[in-house]
Write an enzyme that holds these catalytic residues in place. Structure first.
Site, PDB file in Angstrom:
ATOM      1  N   ASN A  12     151.922  55.827   4.088  1.00  0.00           N
ATOM      2  CA  ASN A  12     152.927  55.285   5.017  1.00  0.00           C
ATOM      3  C   ASN A  12     152.138  54.519   6.085  1.00  0.00           C
ATOM      4  O   ASN A  12     151.554  55.125   6.983  1.00  0.00           O
ATOM      5  CB  ASN A  12     153.730  56.438   5.630  1.00  0.00           C
ATOM      6  CG  ASN A  12     154.688  55.951   6.708  1.00  0.00           C
ATOM      7  OD1 ASN A  12     154.855  54.743   6.905  1.00  0.00           O
ATOM      8  ND2 ASN A  12     155.313  56.888   7.415  1.00  0.00           N
ATOM      9  N   LYS A  14     153.085  52.740   8.402  1.00  0.00           N
ATOM     10  CA  LYS A  14     153.774  52.657   9.710  1.00  0.00           C
ATOM     11  C   LYS A  14     153.679  51.230  10.240  1.00  0.00           C
ATOM     12  O   LYS A  14     153.632  50.292   9.444  1.00  0.00           O
ATOM     13  CB  LYS A  14     153.206  53.712  10.668  1.00  0.00           C
ATOM     14  CG  LYS A  14     153.237  55.109  10.029  1.00  0.00           C
ATOM     15  CD  LYS A  14     153.045  56.238  10.986  1.00  0.00           C
ATOM     16  CE  LYS A  14     153.141  57.567  10.252  1.00  0.00           C
ATOM     17  NZ  LYS A  14     153.028  58.737  11.104  1.00  0.00           N
ATOM     18  N   HIS A  98     162.427  59.290   8.464  1.00  0.00           N
ATOM     19  CA  HIS A  98     161.164  59.681   9.082  1.00  0.00           C
ATOM     20  C   HIS A  98     161.413  60.063  10.539  1.00  0.00           C
ATOM     21  O   HIS A  98     162.182  59.404  11.232  1.00  0.00           O
ATOM     22  CB  HIS A  98     160.139  58.534   9.000  1.00  0.00           C
ATOM     23  CG  HIS A  98     158.755  59.004   9.317  1.00  0.00           C
ATOM     24  ND1 HIS A  98     158.347  59.264  10.609  1.00  0.00           N
ATOM     25  CD2 HIS A  98     157.695  59.293   8.529  1.00  0.00           C
ATOM     26  CE1 HIS A  98     157.082  59.685  10.583  1.00  0.00           C
ATOM     27  NE2 HIS A  98     156.676  59.716   9.328  1.00  0.00           N
ATOM     28  N   GLU A 100     159.775  59.634  13.122  1.00  0.00           N
ATOM     29  CA  GLU A 100     159.486  58.585  14.107  1.00  0.00           C
ATOM     30  C   GLU A 100     160.672  57.640  14.252  1.00  0.00           C
ATOM     31  O   GLU A 100     160.789  56.945  15.256  1.00  0.00           O
ATOM     32  CB  GLU A 100     158.208  57.822  13.709  1.00  0.00           C
ATOM     33  CG  GLU A 100     156.967  58.647  14.019  1.00  0.00           C
ATOM     34  CD  GLU A 100     155.729  58.243  13.237  1.00  0.00           C
ATOM     35  OE1 GLU A 100     155.736  57.188  12.586  1.00  0.00           O
ATOM     36  OE2 GLU A 100     154.759  59.022  13.277  1.00  0.00           O
ATOM     37  N   GLU A 170     157.737  67.250   6.405  1.00  0.00           N
ATOM     38  CA  GLU A 170     156.834  66.748   7.439  1.00  0.00           C
ATOM     39  C   GLU A 170     157.147  67.429   8.763  1.00  0.00           C
ATOM     40  O   GLU A 170     158.013  66.948   9.518  1.00  0.00           O
ATOM     41  CB  GLU A 170     157.030  65.241   7.634  1.00  0.00           C
ATOM     42  CG  GLU A 170     156.909  64.451   6.371  1.00  0.00           C
ATOM     43  CD  GLU A 170     156.351  63.051   6.619  1.00  0.00           C
ATOM     44  OE1 GLU A 170     155.806  62.495   5.682  1.00  0.00           O
ATOM     45  OE2 GLU A 170     156.444  62.539   7.748  1.00  0.00           O
ATOM     46  N   GLY A 176     150.423  63.039  13.125  1.00  0.00           N
ATOM     47  CA  GLY A 176     149.587  62.328  14.095  1.00  0.00           C
ATOM     48  C   GLY A 176     148.814  63.237  15.030  1.00  0.00           C
ATOM     49  O   GLY A 176     148.339  62.802  16.079  1.00  0.00           O
ATOM     50  N   SER A 215     149.138  64.880   8.970  1.00  0.00           N
ATOM     51  CA  SER A 215     147.694  65.081   9.145  1.00  0.00           C
ATOM     52  C   SER A 215     146.961  65.447   7.851  1.00  0.00           C
ATOM     53  O   SER A 215     146.010  66.243   7.871  1.00  0.00           O
ATOM     54  CB  SER A 215     147.417  66.126  10.240  1.00  0.00           C
ATOM     55  OG  SER A 215     147.898  65.670  11.484  1.00  0.00           O
TER      56      SER A 215
HETATM   57  P1  13P Z   1     149.713  61.288   9.772  1.00  0.00           P
HETATM   58  O1  13P Z   1     149.139  61.449   8.401  1.00  0.00           O
HETATM   59  O2  13P Z   1     149.096  60.186  10.570  1.00  0.00           O
HETATM   60  O3  13P Z   1     149.744  62.600  10.524  1.00  0.00           O
HETATM   61  O4  13P Z   1     151.239  60.838   9.592  1.00  0.00           O
HETATM   62  C1  13P Z   1     152.005  61.526   8.664  1.00  0.00           C
HETATM   63  C2  13P Z   1     153.281  60.841   8.456  1.00  0.00           C
HETATM   64  O5  13P Z   1     154.036  60.591   9.379  1.00  0.00           O
HETATM   65  C3  13P Z   1     153.601  60.425   7.088  1.00  0.00           C
HETATM   66  O6  13P Z   1     154.871  59.888   7.001  1.00  0.00           O
END
Ligand code: 13P
Length: 255
Positions: A12, A14, A98, A100, A170, A176, A215
Site C-alpha cells: 500500500n 499510500k 483503510h 487512514e 490492521e 506506522g 508495521s
Molecule cells: P505500515 O506498514 O507503514 O505500518 O502501514 C500499514 C498499512 O497501513 C497497510 O495498509
C-alpha cells in the site's frame, strides 16, 4: 476475477511516489520478484499512477490496484473515481475502509459496504481493512469492533459477498508505529474474523483471504505470515523500499 490461491503480499504505497520515483521502484520490484511463484503479489498505487503501474507490471507476476474507490458508478461526484475507471487500467483490486481514510475523511461502515459491493459487482477484489484503536483494545472490545465493521457488509449482502475477497486485519495502533501485533494477537484476530464469516465448519466462503497489516517488515514477516490463520500481509512503509518489499515477498514465497 483472478483467483488468489497462495499467500498474498500487497504493498500500500499510500500518498507516496512520483512518476520519476515509480519508474525505477516498480521496475526494481518487478525484476526482484520475477522468480517467486508461491506468493501472490500486488501493489496499490495512488490513482494518477495506475497507468504507469499497468504499463510496468503487465506481463509480470504482479497485480495492481488503488487505495480507494467510489461507491457510485458515475455522475456528479467531484473527485471520485469509479470501479469501471479502475477497470480501464486493468486494476485487479482496491483497498476499502483503510483507517487512514475512515478516520480522516469520516468514512462510514455503510459507505465502505457500498464500495465493497460495487467492486464485487465488477469482479474486482476488495481489500477490506478492519481493526481497532488502542483504546478499544485496552478495553478488550477488539472483537466487537471488528465484528461490527464486517457485519455491516454481511447484513446487507450475505456472507458469500466475501468470496474471492481480501480482509486485512490492521489494528490502528500498529499502523506506522513499528509496533506490529504479536503473532498471538494476529492469530487470534485473523481466526476470529474467519470464524465470524465461516460460521459453520463445512460451509466456508471460497477464496477469502485474511491477511495482516501494521508495521510488517522483513524481520517479522515470517512470524506473522507463517501463521496458518494469516494468509499474507498488507505492507505500508515496507513497500516504499524495493529491496525491503522484495525481501518480504521472498520470505512469504518460501513459507
Ligand atoms: P505500515 O506498514 O507503514 O505500518 O502501514 C500499514 C498499512 O497501513 C497497510 O495498509
Amino acid at each position: 476475477m483472478t483467483k488468489l490461491t497462495k499467500k498474498v503480499v500487497i504493498g500500500n504505497l499510500k500518498m507516496n511516489g512520483s512518476l520519476h520515483f515509480n519508474e525505477k521502484h516498480f521496475s526494481d520490484i518487478k525484476s526482484g520478484v520475477n522468480d517467486f511463484s508461491d506468493v501472490d503479489i500486488g501493489v496499490c498505487v495512488p490513482y494518477p499512477y495506475l497507468f504507469q503501474a499497468q504499463r510496468i507490471f503487465q506481463k509480470s507476476n504482479i497485480f495492481w490496484g488503488s487505495q480507494n474507490v467510489a461507491k457510485d458508478s458515475d455522475g456528479p461526484f467531484t473527485g471520485e473515481v469509479s470501479v469501471s475507471m479502475l477497470s480501464d487500467f486493468n486494476a485487479k483490486c482496491a483497498i476499502v475502509g483503510h483507517s487512514e481514510r475512515s478516520t480522516a475523511y469520516c468514512e462510514s461502515d455503510e459507505n465502505i459496504a457500498l464500495k465493497f459491493s460495487a467492486l464485487k459487482n465488477k469482479l474486482m477484489t476488495p481489500v477490506l481493512c478492519v481493526g481497532e484503536t488502542l483504546i478499544e483494545r485496552e478495553a478488550g472490545i477488539m472483537e466487537r469492533v471488528v465484528a461490527s465493521q464486517i457485519n455491516t457488509i454481511r447484513k446487507n449482502y450475505g456472507k458469500n459477498i466475501f468470496a474471492d475477497s481480501i480482509i486485512s486485519y490492521e489494528p490502528i495502533w500498529a499502523i506506522g508505529t513499528d509496533l506490529a501485533a504479536s503473532p498471538d494477537q494476529a492469530d487470534h484476530m485473523c481466526s476470529f474474523i474467519r470464524g465470524l464469516i465461516n460460521d459453520t465448519e463445512n460451509n466456508n466462503v471460497e477464496g477469502l483471504k485474511i491477511i495482516y497489516g501494521g508495521s510488517v517488515n522483513s524481520k517479522n514477516a515470517l512470524q506473522l505470515c507463517g501463521l496458518e490463520s494469516v494468509d499474507g500481509a498488507l505492507i505500508g512503509r515496507g513497500s516504499l523500499n524495493a529491496e525491503e518489499f522484495i525481501k518480504i515477498c521472498q520470505i512469504v514465497n518460501s513459507i
